[in-house]
Design an enzyme around this catalytic site. Structure first.
Site, short mmCIF file in Angstrom:
data_model
loop_
_atom_site.label_atom_id
_atom_site.label_comp_id
_atom_site.label_asym_id
_atom_site.label_seq_id
_atom_site.Cartn_x
_atom_site.Cartn_y
_atom_site.Cartn_z
N ASN A 181 6.22 38.87 28.92
CA ASN A 181 5.51 38.02 27.95
C ASN A 181 4.41 38.76 27.20
OD1 ASN A 181 7.03 35.74 28.02
ND2 ASN A 181 6.03 34.96 29.86
N SER B 112 4.12 32.18 33.74
CA SER B 112 4.49 33.13 32.70
C SER B 112 3.36 34.10 32.41
CB SER B 112 4.78 32.39 31.40
OG SER B 112 5.76 31.43 31.59
N GLU C 108 11.47 38.76 36.70
CA GLU C 108 10.33 39.66 36.88
C GLU C 108 9.68 39.36 38.24
OE1 GLU C 108 7.54 39.01 33.70
OE2 GLU C 108 7.20 41.13 33.40
N HIS D 252 9.02 35.55 38.12
CA HIS D 252 9.06 34.98 36.78
C HIS D 252 10.52 34.96 36.30
CE1 HIS D 252 8.20 35.53 32.26
NE2 HIS D 252 8.13 34.26 32.56
N1 LIG Z 1 9.88 27.49 29.44
C1 LIG Z 1 10.19 28.74 29.67
O1 LIG Z 1 11.00 29.35 28.93
C2 LIG Z 1 9.58 29.46 30.84
C3 LIG Z 1 10.11 30.71 31.21
C4 LIG Z 1 9.58 31.35 32.34
C5 LIG Z 1 8.54 30.77 33.06
N2 LIG Z 1 8.04 29.54 32.66
C6 LIG Z 1 6.95 28.96 33.46
O2 LIG Z 1 7.53 28.01 34.36
C7 LIG Z 1 6.58 26.96 34.61
C8 LIG Z 1 7.21 25.63 34.26
O3 LIG Z 1 7.57 25.63 32.89
P1 LIG Z 1 8.67 24.63 32.30
O4 LIG Z 1 9.06 25.19 30.99
O5 LIG Z 1 9.69 24.33 33.34
O6 LIG Z 1 7.76 23.33 32.07
P2 LIG Z 1 8.23 21.80 31.97
O7 LIG Z 1 7.15 21.12 31.19
O8 LIG Z 1 9.64 21.71 31.50
O9 LIG Z 1 8.21 21.31 33.51
C9 LIG Z 1 7.06 21.23 34.29
C10 LIG Z 1 7.34 20.22 35.41
O10 LIG Z 1 6.23 20.26 36.34
C11 LIG Z 1 6.02 18.93 36.79
N3 LIG Z 1 4.70 18.84 37.39
C12 LIG Z 1 3.49 18.83 36.78
N4 LIG Z 1 2.50 18.78 37.70
C13 LIG Z 1 3.11 18.77 38.92
C14 LIG Z 1 2.64 18.74 40.27
N5 LIG Z 1 1.33 18.71 40.53
N6 LIG Z 1 3.55 18.76 41.28
C15 LIG Z 1 4.89 18.79 41.02
N7 LIG Z 1 5.39 18.82 39.76
C16 LIG Z 1 4.52 18.82 38.73
C17 LIG Z 1 6.20 18.10 35.52
O11 LIG Z 1 6.39 16.71 35.82
C18 LIG Z 1 7.43 18.76 34.91
O12 LIG Z 1 8.64 18.18 35.39
C19 LIG Z 1 5.34 27.30 33.79
O13 LIG Z 1 4.43 28.00 34.60
C20 LIG Z 1 5.90 28.19 32.69
O14 LIG Z 1 4.93 29.06 32.14
C21 LIG Z 1 8.55 28.88 31.58
#
Ligand SMILES: NC(=O)c1ccc[n+]([C@@H]2O[C@H](COP(=O)([O-])OP(=O)(O)OC[C@H]3O[C@@H](n4cnc5c(N)ncnc54)[C@H](O)[C@@H]3O)[C@@H](O)[C@H]2O)c1
Length: 309
Positions: A201, A130, A163, A151
Site C-alpha cells: 500500500n 492495510s 503480505e 495483509h
Molecule cells: N478492501 C480491501 O481491498 C482491503 C484489502 C486488504 C486489507 N483490507 C483491510 O481489511 C480490513 C477490513 O476491510 P474490508 O474492506 O473488509 O471492510 P468492510 O467494511 O467490508 O468490512 C468490515 C467489517 O467489520 C465489521 N466490524 C466492525 N467492527 C467490528 C467489531 N468490533 N467486531 C467484529 N466485526 C466488526 C463490520 O460490521 C464489517 O462487516 C481493514 O483493516 C482493511 O484496511 C482491505
C-alpha cells in the site's frame, strides 16, 4: 525441502466484510475449522450469502474448466459445514489463530484485540490491517510476541499473494508458524517490515490517490483514467479498483500514510467528500461509479459535477 507446518487447525476471523468473508471462505476451503464473527446477525447473514455466491461461482468455474480451476460441486457443502458464523466473541476463544479483519480504524481494532485477550485468548493473533502499525496493535495484547500482520489481497479467494508483516516484538516462532499457515492457505507470503502501508500500500495507495487527482483536476474522465492501465497490462483501472477496495478504506489508509510519512500522501478533497457523502464503492453500490448487482451502470453524477475543467 520439507516446509514447516503451522500446527494450526482452528481459525477465527473477526469481521465478515469484503476481506473477512473472503479470508473465512479460503480458510474453510483449505480444510480449517473456521468461526467468523461480526457485530449483528443481519451482517453475518449477508456475509454468509456472499460466501455462498462466491463458492457457487467457483463451482461453475470448475465445471467450465473441466476441473482445472474452481471448486468441485461436492466440496461446496463440506466447505460451508466447516464455517460457522457468530456474534459472540467467546466463540473465538478456543481458536489457534485469530485473523482481525474489521474496519480500518485503530481504536476499533484495539478495542476488539484487547477485549479478546482480556477474555483469556492466548493463541496467535494477526491483523489484516492495510496500513496501521502492527507494533501499536500488538501493544493491545499482553503477548505482542504472538502478534503480526497478514495483509490479504482483494478478492481473497482469487489473489495468490499475502503480505506477512513482522511487528517490533513478533517472535521467530510466530513468524515461522504464520508464514507456514499462509502457505497452507494457498497464498504466497510476501515479507514486509512494520512501516506505514508496509510495502504494497505504500506503493499502491499513492497510485489510486493520484488517479483521483487526475479526475478531480479534469485531466481525464473516470473512464479514461481507467483505460490507462490497459497499457500496463492491468485489466482493471485505478478508479474501478478504488470502487472495489472501498473509498472509505482507501481514505483511512491514505490518512495513516499522511500521518506517518508526510503531507505528500494527503488524500484529495474529492475522495474526502465522496466518503463524507456516503459513497463507499461496490459495497454499497455507490462510489466513483454507480453499481447494480455487481455491474457498473454509470459514472456517479456527483463525481461528474465535481470535475474541474
Ligand atoms: N478492501 C480491501 O481491498 C482491503 C484489502 C486488504 C486489507 N483490507 C483491510 O481489511 C480490513 C477490513 O476491510 P474490508 O474492506 O473488509 O471492510 P468492510 O467494511 O467490508 O468490512 C468490515 C467489517 O467489520 C465489521 N466490524 C466492525 N467492527 C467490528 C467489531 N468490533 N467486531 C467484529 N466485526 C466488526 C463490520 O460490521 C464489517 O462487516 C481493514 O483493516 C482493511 O484496511 C482491505
Amino acid at each position: 525441502m520439507e516446509s514447516t507446518r503451522s500446527g494450526i487447525e482452528k481459525v477465527g476471523v473477526l469481521g465478515i466484510g469484503l476481506m473477512g468473508g473472503g479470508i473465512a471462505q479460503v480458510a474453510a476451503t483449505r480444510g480449517f475449522d473456521t468461526v467468523v464473527i461480526d457485530v449483528t446477525a443481519v451482517i453475518l447473514e449477508k456475509g454468509m450469502e456472499r460466501i455462498r455466491g462466491s463458492l457457487q461461482r467457483l463451482v461453475e468455474s470448475h465445471q467450465k474448466s473441466s476441473g482445472k480451476t474452481g471448486v468441485p460441486p461436492e466440496e461446496k457443502e463440506n466447505i460451508m459445514r466447516r464455517l460457522r458464523a457468530s456474534t459472540e466473541r467467546r466463540d473465538l476463544l478456543d481458536r489457534d489463530i485469530l485473523i482481525e479483519a474489521i474496519v480500518e480504524n485503530e481504536p476499533v481494532k484495539i478495542e476488539a484485540i484487547s477485549a479478546l485477550t482480556q477474555m483469556g485468548y492466548r493463541g496467535l493473533f494477526v491483523s489484516n490491517t492495510s496500513s496501521i502499525s502492527i507494533t501499536r496493535l500488538a501493544g493491545a495484547t499482553p503477548c505482542p510476541e504472538k502478534f503480526m500482520g497478514m495483509h490479504f489481497m482483494n478478492p481473497v479467494p482469487v489473489q495468490p499473494g499475502c503480505e506477512v508483516i513482522r511487528g517490533f516484538l513478533t517472535s521467530e516462532e510466530t513468524w515461522e508458524r504464520v508464514t507456514a499457515f499462509c502457505r497452507e492457505l494457498g497464498k504466497e507470503p510476501i515479507f514486509a517490515e512494520d512501516k506505514a502501508g508496509f510495502g504494497i500500500n505504500r506503493m499502491f495507495i499513492p497510485f489510486l490517490v493520484e488517479a483521483v487527482k487526475v479526475v478531480e483536476e479534469g485531466v481525464m474522465s473516470c473512464e479514461d483514467a481507467d483505460k490507462t492501465t490497459l497499457c500496463l497490462g492491468h485489466r482493471m483501472g485505478p478508479i474501478t479498483t478504488l470502487d472495489y477496495v472501498g473509498l472509505d478504506t482507501t481514505l483511512a489508509i491514505a490518512e495513516v500514510l499522511e500521518r506517518d510519512l508526510g503531507p505528500s500522501y494527503r488524500a484529495p478533497d474529492l475522495l474526502v467528500k465522496l466518503v463524507a457523502a456516503g459513497f463507499y464503492g461496490v459495497k454499497n453500490n455507490r462510489g466513483f461509479y454507480l453499481w447494480d448487482k455487481g455491474k457498473k451502470t454509470s459514472v456517479n453524477p456527483a463525481v461528474e459535477r465535481y470535475r474541474r475543467k
